[in-house]
Enzyme design. Structure first.
Site: not given
Lengths: 466, 96
Positions: B10-12, B43
């Protein structure tokens, strides 16, 4: 010689980014020390990504510009600048003549500034060098001079480092990221605006005491964080306004909705391929720079994507999506329809969180002010943005509308560069920007603590208490 | 037994930093003889993407009550401490 250069240039232009960029990336990766096999794969992957991005952008631009034109004819409301999103802006930037050079230029600027102790950030976020190329390619579009564009990209790289240094303490403290700074030209520009907004809010009794609950916002407004649903809904709404009186309205409305939902899902996937191709280059570049940076304490410059998971950033961005759509309708003189970059709003607000102590209401207000300014910047810069897109080889539909994106078409740094270069001419304009940056850096150096506290760093403890 | 382990990254954006992490994990685990597939998400969507996931790796803050192990790390982006994180990932995947 001139004839040779001229024919070389037209040959390069004819090849376009899908062929030129792989070749350049291959050599850049090799020079930075990547293995030939990896460098080759990286280059080819990037070329493939460009072909993919082009396909999706073609779909989006056709759907969007058709419906935008229909809306203009139907309602007389001029919203003929369509938001094609940061993936398009990044592709335009990397595909431009400046984009071919931006990686070595920005690395050089960073190493020189580290050497001269003018920055403490080592920017390893090669992907986001596109912001510098974007500014450069706008300057090329404004002046017709590649050299001015390259210089502009170099100054933009320096500006990003300065903003990263200035906000580093605040970001590290608030987000709990020791040793990190954020040289990102979509996220950092809001900081001065947010400082002003926060100052005004502090003066207003009542307002200054309000905060919102992040968890309930995330539950209520969560749909605005789902790109596919958002794309579909916006597509349907635009379709209804544009086609309610067309032949076979239902078909046109529904297909606009589905096309735009498809874009919202597909465009990021294509950019993912571009990103994948850049990995060997960015890892080689990181090692290259880390080897050459002195071993004194430095902050590592990363993508603001690492901030976006914070509840305050998510919550304020969710509320800002409908606000942004509303603004695009009601602002007088605005010509921008928002679409693809509604997903980028968390990036715009994330760096207000430290100085506003994560207060969501304040972040929403700062974001709203930034967007309002942004709409006018974007409306004014749209012709240049569009011509930069054309010269990077992106096909704009016949007789179409103009294009922009929130990142970075809404941001003041590109507007500052383009504005000054247009008014003062290439050399003087760039000199003034460099001077402004130098002045800002001078005052930052002189009053470092005060500047850092203004950006949201914790106030330094008095000696006795420590 | 040979079913590949699933790592959710996950990331932005689910585009930029998570791609770097996902490719890094795939490559390193292949070298260590572990069969791994990765998925990427934002996220914000993490909770709805959890089914069948053995491990979550994120570059940005995510909740820790997900019911699967969560590693939040910048090591893939900065290069600092990457080996340690890879060891930790290997360990967690072998246990799961």
């Amino acid at each position: 010689m001139d004839v040779f250069l001229q024919s070389l240039k037209s040959f390069v232009d004819a090849l376009g980014p899908t062929i030129m960029l792989p070749i350049i990336i291959f050599f850049v990766a090799l020079i930075l020390g990547a293995k030939p096999g990896k460098a080759f794969r990286a280059g080819v992957t990037i070329g493939v990504a460009f072909i993919g991005i082009n396909l999706v952008i073609g779909l989006m631009w056709t759907s969007l510009s058709d419906v935008a034109q229909a809306i203009v004819t139907n309602t007389g409301i001029h919203r003929d600048v369509v938001d094609v999103g940061w993936p398009s802006a990044a592709a335009i930037a990397f595909g431009s003549s400046v984009g071919l050079w931006v990686i070595p230029i920005a690395i050089l600027v960073n190493l020189l500034m580290l050497g001269a102790r003018l920055t403490k950030t080592l920017n390893v976020d090669i992907w986001n060098f596109w912001h510098f190329a974007f500014i450069g390619s706008l300057v090329v579009a404004a002046t017709g001079n590649l050299v001015y564009g390259l210089i502009a990209a170099a100054i933009a790289a320096a500006l990003a480092l300065f903003l990263a240094d200035w906000t580093a303490k605040a970001v590290q403290h608030f987000y709990g990221l020791p040793g990190i700074s954020i040289p990102h030209l979509t996220s950092a520009p809001i900081v001065p605006i947010a400082i002003a907004v926060d100052w005004v809010i502090e003066k207003i009794p009542g307002l200054r005491d309000i905060d919102l609950d992040t968890e309930s916002i995330r539950k209520k407004w969560g749909v605005f964080g789902e790109p596919v649903v958002l794309g579909l809904i916006i597509g349907l709404i635009l379709g209804v306004i544009g086609y309610y009186n067309a032949e076979q309205p239902l078909v046109k409305i529904l297909s606009t909705g589905m096309n735009l939902a498809a874009v919202m899902l597909l465009l990021p996937r294509m950019v993912q391929i571009l990103m994948e191709g850049l990995i060997p280059v960015s890892e080689a570049a990181r090692e290259f720079m880390q080897k050459r940076a002195s071993d004194r304490e430095i902050d590592i410059g990363l993508d603001s994507a690492i901030l976006i998971g914070h509840p305050a950033a998510i919550a304020s961005a969710l509320v800002l999506v409908p606000i942004a759509i509303l603004l695009s309708v009601i602002l007088p003189g605005n010509r921008v329809i928002l679409f693809a970059d509604l997903a980028v709003i968390p990036f715009v607000v994330a760096m207000t969180a430290p100085l506003m102590r994560g207060n969501v209401l304040r972040m929403i207000i700062a974001g709203t002010v930034t967007l309002i300014i942004g709409f006018y910047i974007a409306t004014a810069m749209a012709p240049l943005f569009t011509s930069a897109a054309v010269s990077s080889g992106f096909a704009i539909p016949e007789g179409a509308v103009q294009v922009t994106s929130i990142a970075d078409g809404f941001m003041w740094p590109p507007a500052l560069f383009v504005g000054l270069v247009k008014v003062l001419g290439g050399i003087l304009g760039l000199a003034v920007i460099l001077l402004l940056l130098a002045v800002a850096m001078y005052f930052y150096k002189k009053h470092t603590t005060a500047w850092e506290v203004a950006a949201g760093a914790p106030k330094p403890e008095p000696e006795a208490a420590a | 037994m040979n079913k590949p382990k699933v790592v959710l990254v996950a990331c932005g954006t689910a585009i930029a930093t998570s791609t770097v992490v996902a490719k890094g994990i795939e490559e390193a685990m292949r070298e260590r003889g572990l069969s791994v597939t990765t998925r990427q998400c934002k996220a914000t969507e993490i909770r709805s993407r959890l089914s069948g996931v053995d491990l979550v790796v994120s570059t940005t803050p995510v909740p820790h009550d997900l019911g699967v192990p969560v590693i939040q790390t910048l090591a893939f982006l900065t290069g600092i401490g990457k080996e340690d994180v890879l060891n930790q990932i290997e360990q967690l995947l072998k246990e799961s």
